[in-house]
Design a protein around this motif. Structure first.
Motif, PDB file in Angstrom:
ATOM      1  N   LYS A 208       0.823  -1.185   0.146  1.00  0.00           N
ATOM      2  CA  LYS A 208       0.094   0.165   0.034  1.00  0.00           C
ATOM      3  C   LYS A 208       0.788   1.448   0.068  1.00  0.00           C
ATOM      4  N   PHE A 209       2.138   1.157   0.465  1.00  0.00           N
ATOM      5  CA  PHE A 209       2.977   2.522   0.362  1.00  0.00           C
ATOM      6  C   PHE A 209       4.368   2.353  -0.066  1.00  0.00           C
ATOM      7  N   SER A 210       4.371   1.381  -1.199  1.00  0.00           N
ATOM      8  CA  SER A 210       5.768   1.199  -1.749  1.00  0.00           C
ATOM      9  C   SER A 210       6.317   2.571  -2.081  1.00  0.00           C
ATOM     10  N   ASN A 211       5.754   3.653  -2.386  1.00  0.00           N
ATOM     11  CA  ASN A 211       6.465   4.988  -2.831  1.00  0.00           C
ATOM     12  C   ASN A 211       6.819   5.852  -1.718  1.00  0.00           C
ATOM     13  N   LYS A 212       6.904   5.338  -0.527  1.00  0.00           N
ATOM     14  CA  LYS A 212       7.332   6.076   0.740  1.00  0.00           C
ATOM     15  C   LYS A 212       8.929   5.883   0.862  1.00  0.00           C
ATOM     16  N   LYS A 213       9.293   6.844   1.672  1.00  0.00           N
ATOM     17  CA  LYS A 213      10.816   6.494   1.897  1.00  0.00           C
ATOM     18  C   LYS A 213      10.813   6.027   3.304  1.00  0.00           C
ATOM     19  N   ILE A 214      11.391   4.654   3.381  1.00  0.00           N
ATOM     20  CA  ILE A 214      11.015   3.500   4.593  1.00  0.00           C
ATOM     21  C   ILE A 214      12.741   3.266   4.934  1.00  0.00           C
ATOM     22  N   THR A 215      13.016   3.368   6.252  1.00  0.00           N
ATOM     23  CA  THR A 215      14.093   2.987   6.988  1.00  0.00           C
ATOM     24  C   THR A 215      13.695   1.552   7.744  1.00  0.00           C
ATOM     25  N   VAL A 216      14.493   0.640   7.793  1.00  0.00           N
ATOM     26  CA  VAL A 216      14.568  -0.563   8.445  1.00  0.00           C
ATOM     27  C   VAL A 216      15.634  -0.475   9.338  1.00  0.00           C
ATOM     28  N   LEU A 217      15.753  -0.515  10.674  1.00  0.00           N
ATOM     29  CA  LEU A 217      16.707  -0.462  11.772  1.00  0.00           C
ATOM     30  C   LEU A 217      16.929  -1.937  12.120  1.00  0.00           C
ATOM     31  N   ILE A 218      18.149  -2.379  11.622  1.00  0.00           N
ATOM     32  CA  ILE A 218      18.496  -3.992  11.997  1.00  0.00           C
ATOM     33  C   ILE A 218      18.991  -3.932  13.386  1.00  0.00           C
ATOM     34  N   GLY A 219      18.561  -4.822  14.246  1.00  0.00           N
ATOM     35  CA  GLY A 219      19.209  -5.051  15.910  1.00  0.00           C
ATOM     36  C   GLY A 219      20.444  -5.808  15.723  1.00  0.00           C
ATOM     37  N   ASP A 220      20.900  -5.877  16.710  1.00  0.00           N
ATOM     38  CA  ASP A 220      22.204  -6.577  16.843  1.00  0.00           C
ATOM     39  C   ASP A 220      21.904  -8.068  16.695  1.00  0.00           C
TER      40      ASP A 220
END
Length: 286
Positions: A208-220
């Motif tokens: 639904k929101f593939s046009n948005k700027k998205i950040t995924v923060l990867i945990g340790d």
């Protein structure tokens, strides 16, 4: 304003008049995440100029009740504490978890430490007081519950000292040289995300929101299998940025409009910056 480090300093400044030595005790692992460690590490930064501080972090304890040597793993906590207590007047625990404190032997040993040592013990606990409700001692405990809560949820023991609410939640300050590069959405689910919430949210956003700027923060403690699945979403989300937690979380949150997270420390940091938050809960109790 609900979350300000200045308020929490009031209590810790009072501590300075009595002692200059603090022992911090926390846990960080795949099973337990990094929240306990992060909170005490911030506290260490807050107090380091006025105190001699040591931070002990237990990294190898796993949640396995059926394991034959589970008690031996937990006993390491007790043994290391015994070896360090004489050098510190204040001991602050942030290792509250049912797995650890449902072990009667460990509870007995920690209770004996409190009874036999002339020290000041502080315990980060949840609203249900999962840890401190099992420690039966005549000595006063200092119980820190730094969360939002309803008054009818909390039953206070008259002999103990309670430090309640978000005034006791240690927050980081924004970097003075922070680069403003606003993005739409941040996805962050702690150090390990054992519930795979990151994949769940990415799947939803990709439709639904593939046009948005998205950040995924990867945990340790993210597994390689989970990382590979996350990377596949780059095909459907053009502006997907995947980063590891090298920068301070408060700065990363600041650069995003909407935050998807779990019911941990991050929601308080996001609220302090007045961000829109979507929280996924691991259990009904949360």
């Amino acid at each position: 304003r609900i979350l300000r480090k200045k308020r929490s300093k009031f209590f810790w400044n009072k501590v300075q008049k009595i002692s200059k030595t603090i022992l911090l005790v926390s846990i960080s692992s795949l099973d337990f995440g990094i929240g306990h460690f992060t909170r005490l590490n911030r506290l260490k930064k807050l107090l380091k100029n006025n105190f001699k501080i040591k931070h002990i972090v237990f990294k190898n304890i796993k949640k396995n009740h059926k394991k034959k040597n589970a008690y031996l793993d937990l006993k390491k906590i007790y043994q290391i504490l015994i070896g360090n207590l004489n050098n510190y007047n204040y001991i602050i625990f942030d290792i509250t978890h049912p797995f650890i404190f449902k072990n009667n032997k460990i509870i007995k040993e920690i209770t004996e430490l409190i009874e036999n040592k002339n020290k000041f013990f502080f315990f980060y606990d949840d609203v249900n007081q999962s840890l401190t409700s099992r420690i039966y001692t005549k000595k006063k405990l200092n119980i820190i519950i730094p969360y939002f809560y309803e008054k009818n949820e909390l039953k206070q023991n008259t002999k103990d000292n309670y430090l309640l609410g978000t005034n006791y939640f240690p927050l980081e300050k924004l970097s003075k040289k922070i680069k403003v590069n606003k993005k739409d959405i941040l996805i962050t689910f702690g150090g390990s995300d054992l519930n795979n919430f990151t994949l769940l949210i990415l799947n939803f956003l990709s439709k639904k929101f593939s046009n948005k700027k998205i950040t995924v923060l990867i945990g340790d403690y993210f597994s390689q299998q989970t990382l590979r699945k996350i990377l596949k979403f780059k095909k459907t989300i053009k502006n997907l940025n995947i980063i590891q937690r090298k920068n301070r979380i408060i700065d990363i949150i600041y650069n995003h409009k909407i935050i998807f997270t779990s019911s941990g420390l991050t929601k308080y940091e996001a609220l302090s910056l007045k961000k829109k938050i979507f929280i996924l809960f691991k259990t009904k109790k949360e």
